[in-house]
Design a protein around this motif. Structure first.
Motif, PDB file in Angstrom:
ATOM      1  N   GLY A 190     -17.749   0.579   8.690  1.00 33.03           N
ATOM      2  CA  GLY A 190     -19.009  -0.048   8.302  1.00 33.03           C
ATOM      3  C   GLY A 190     -18.964  -0.649   6.908  1.00 33.03           C
ATOM      4  N   THR A 191     -20.136  -0.751   6.306  1.00 35.04           N
ATOM      5  CA  THR A 191     -20.263  -1.373   4.989  1.00 35.04           C
ATOM      6  C   THR A 191     -19.556  -0.555   3.920  1.00 35.04           C
ATOM      7  N   THR A 192     -19.684   0.752   3.997  1.00 34.27           N
ATOM      8  CA  THR A 192     -19.007   1.611   3.021  1.00 34.27           C
ATOM      9  C   THR A 192     -17.498   1.447   3.126  1.00 34.27           C
ATOM     10  N   GLY A 193     -16.976   1.319   4.323  1.00 28.73           N
ATOM     11  CA  GLY A 193     -15.544   1.110   4.509  1.00 28.73           C
ATOM     12  C   GLY A 193     -15.065  -0.191   3.902  1.00 28.73           C
ATOM     13  N   THR A 194     -15.875  -1.238   4.008  1.00 28.12           N
ATOM     14  CA  THR A 194     -15.524  -2.524   3.410  1.00 28.12           C
ATOM     15  C   THR A 194     -15.488  -2.416   1.894  1.00 28.12           C
ATOM     16  N   VAL A 195     -16.480  -1.740   1.318  1.00 23.02           N
ATOM     17  CA  VAL A 195     -16.521  -1.568  -0.133  1.00 23.02           C
ATOM     18  C   VAL A 195     -15.330  -0.743  -0.611  1.00 23.02           C
ATOM     19  N   VAL A 196     -15.011   0.332   0.081  1.00 20.58           N
ATOM     20  CA  VAL A 196     -13.875   1.173  -0.299  1.00 20.58           C
ATOM     21  C   VAL A 196     -12.572   0.385  -0.208  1.00 20.58           C
ATOM     22  N   THR A 197     -12.431  -0.445   0.806  1.00 20.35           N
ATOM     23  CA  THR A 197     -11.230  -1.263   0.964  1.00 20.35           C
ATOM     24  C   THR A 197     -11.086  -2.260  -0.178  1.00 20.35           C
ATOM     25  N   ILE A 198     -12.176  -2.928  -0.541  1.00 23.73           N
ATOM     26  CA  ILE A 198     -12.129  -3.923  -1.613  1.00 23.73           C
ATOM     27  C   ILE A 198     -11.815  -3.256  -2.952  1.00 23.73           C
ATOM     28  N   VAL A 199     -12.462  -2.131  -3.234  1.00 30.00           N
ATOM     29  CA  VAL A 199     -12.210  -1.421  -4.491  1.00 30.00           C
ATOM     30  C   VAL A 199     -10.764  -0.926  -4.543  1.00 30.00           C
ATOM     31  N   GLY A 200     -10.251  -0.424  -3.438  1.00 26.23           N
ATOM     32  CA  GLY A 200      -8.867   0.038  -3.395  1.00 26.23           C
ATOM     33  C   GLY A 200      -7.878  -1.097  -3.603  1.00 26.23           C
ATOM     34  N   ALA A 201      -8.157  -2.265  -3.004  1.00 24.56           N
ATOM     35  CA  ALA A 201      -7.267  -3.414  -3.178  1.00 24.56           C
ATOM     36  C   ALA A 201      -7.282  -3.897  -4.629  1.00 24.56           C
ATOM     37  N   LEU A 202      -8.452  -3.947  -5.247  1.00 24.73           N
ATOM     38  CA  LEU A 202      -8.525  -4.369  -6.651  1.00 24.73           C
ATOM     39  C   LEU A 202      -7.813  -3.375  -7.566  1.00 24.73           C
ATOM     40  N   ALA A 203      -7.970  -2.089  -7.291  1.00 23.30           N
ATOM     41  CA  ALA A 203      -7.284  -1.078  -8.101  1.00 23.30           C
ATOM     42  C   ALA A 203      -5.770  -1.215  -7.955  1.00 23.30           C
ATOM     43  N   ALA A 204      -5.296  -1.471  -6.745  1.00 27.14           N
ATOM     44  CA  ALA A 204      -3.855  -1.646  -6.535  1.00 27.14           C
ATOM     45  C   ALA A 204      -3.341  -2.879  -7.270  1.00 27.14           C
ATOM     46  N   LEU A 205      -4.117  -3.972  -7.251  1.00 25.94           N
ATOM     47  CA  LEU A 205      -3.696  -5.175  -7.965  1.00 25.94           C
ATOM     48  C   LEU A 205      -3.639  -4.949  -9.473  1.00 25.94           C
ATOM     49  N   VAL A 206      -4.600  -4.227 -10.024  1.00 26.40           N
ATOM     50  CA  VAL A 206      -4.605  -3.946 -11.456  1.00 26.40           C
ATOM     51  C   VAL A 206      -3.417  -3.064 -11.826  1.00 26.40           C
ATOM     52  N   ILE A 207      -3.120  -2.072 -11.021  1.00 20.55           N
ATOM     53  CA  ILE A 207      -1.982  -1.195 -11.306  1.00 20.55           C
ATOM     54  C   ILE A 207      -0.669  -1.969 -11.241  1.00 20.55           C
ATOM     55  N   ILE A 208      -0.518  -2.836 -10.254  1.00 20.23           N
ATOM     56  CA  ILE A 208       0.701  -3.652 -10.150  1.00 20.23           C
ATOM     57  C   ILE A 208       0.813  -4.596 -11.345  1.00 20.23           C
ATOM     58  N   TYR A 209      -0.317  -5.165 -11.788  1.00 20.58           N
ATOM     59  CA  TYR A 209      -0.303  -6.047 -12.955  1.00 20.58           C
ATOM     60  C   TYR A 209       0.134  -5.288 -14.206  1.00 20.58           C
ATOM     61  N   ILE A 210      -0.400  -4.098 -14.405  1.00 20.84           N
ATOM     62  CA  ILE A 210      -0.044  -3.304 -15.587  1.00 20.84           C
ATOM     63  C   ILE A 210       1.427  -2.915 -15.560  1.00 20.84           C
ATOM     64  N   ILE A 211       1.928  -2.504 -14.406  1.00 19.69           N
ATOM     65  CA  ILE A 211       3.348  -2.154 -14.294  1.00 19.69           C
ATOM     66  C   ILE A 211       4.229  -3.372 -14.569  1.00 19.69           C
ATOM     67  N   GLY A 212       3.864  -4.517 -14.013  1.00 17.99           N
ATOM     68  CA  GLY A 212       4.639  -5.737 -14.266  1.00 17.99           C
ATOM     69  C   GLY A 212       4.584  -6.175 -15.712  1.00 17.99           C
ATOM     70  N   TYR A 213       3.436  -6.040 -16.351  1.00 17.43           N
ATOM     71  CA  TYR A 213       3.300  -6.441 -17.752  1.00 17.43           C
ATOM     72  C   TYR A 213       4.157  -5.559 -18.655  1.00 17.43           C
ATOM     73  N   THR A 214       4.073  -4.240 -18.455  1.00 18.15           N
ATOM     74  CA  THR A 214       4.863  -3.347 -19.305  1.00 18.15           C
ATOM     75  C   THR A 214       6.358  -3.495 -19.029  1.00 18.15           C
ATOM     76  N   THR A 215       6.733  -3.675 -17.797  1.00 19.22           N
ATOM     77  CA  THR A 215       8.150  -3.874 -17.474  1.00 19.22           C
ATOM     78  C   THR A 215       8.657  -5.165 -18.102  1.00 19.22           C
ATOM     79  N   GLY A 216       7.905  -6.238 -17.984  1.00 23.65           N
ATOM     80  CA  GLY A 216       8.302  -7.512 -18.592  1.00 23.65           C
ATOM     81  C   GLY A 216       8.365  -7.430 -20.097  1.00 23.65           C
ATOM     82  N   TYR A 217       7.480  -6.686 -20.704  1.00 24.89           N
ATOM     83  CA  TYR A 217       7.501  -6.532 -22.168  1.00 24.89           C
ATOM     84  C   TYR A 217       8.781  -5.850 -22.619  1.00 24.89           C
TER      85      TYR A 217
END
Length: 72
Positions: free
Chosen positions: A40-67
């Protein structure tokens, strides 16, 4: 069976009022948690929040690795 009603079947036993359709009590804790968070709606919200959190974590890992790789 009456000869006048050939070809028809009556399902009188499905019209009883004493049928208990309470399925919620027989479900396990994990099934109830899944139904609450992933459907339902809660599942959609949880999915979107989880995807954004995963993207932020991947960005931080890539930034620190590149640095550390390019700091020569």
């Amino acid at each position: 069976m009456d000869p006048n009603t050939t070809g028809t079947v009556q399902y009188d036993r499905w019209n009883e009022d004493n049928i208990n359709m309470n399925v919620e009590t027989s479900q396990s804790t994990m099934t109830r948690l899944y139904n609450r968070l992933c459907v339902g709606t809660t599942g959609t919200v949880v999915t979107i929040v989880g995807a954004l959190a995963a993207l932020v974590i991947i960005y931080i890992i890539g930034y620190t690795t590149g640095y550390y790789v390019h700091r020569c």
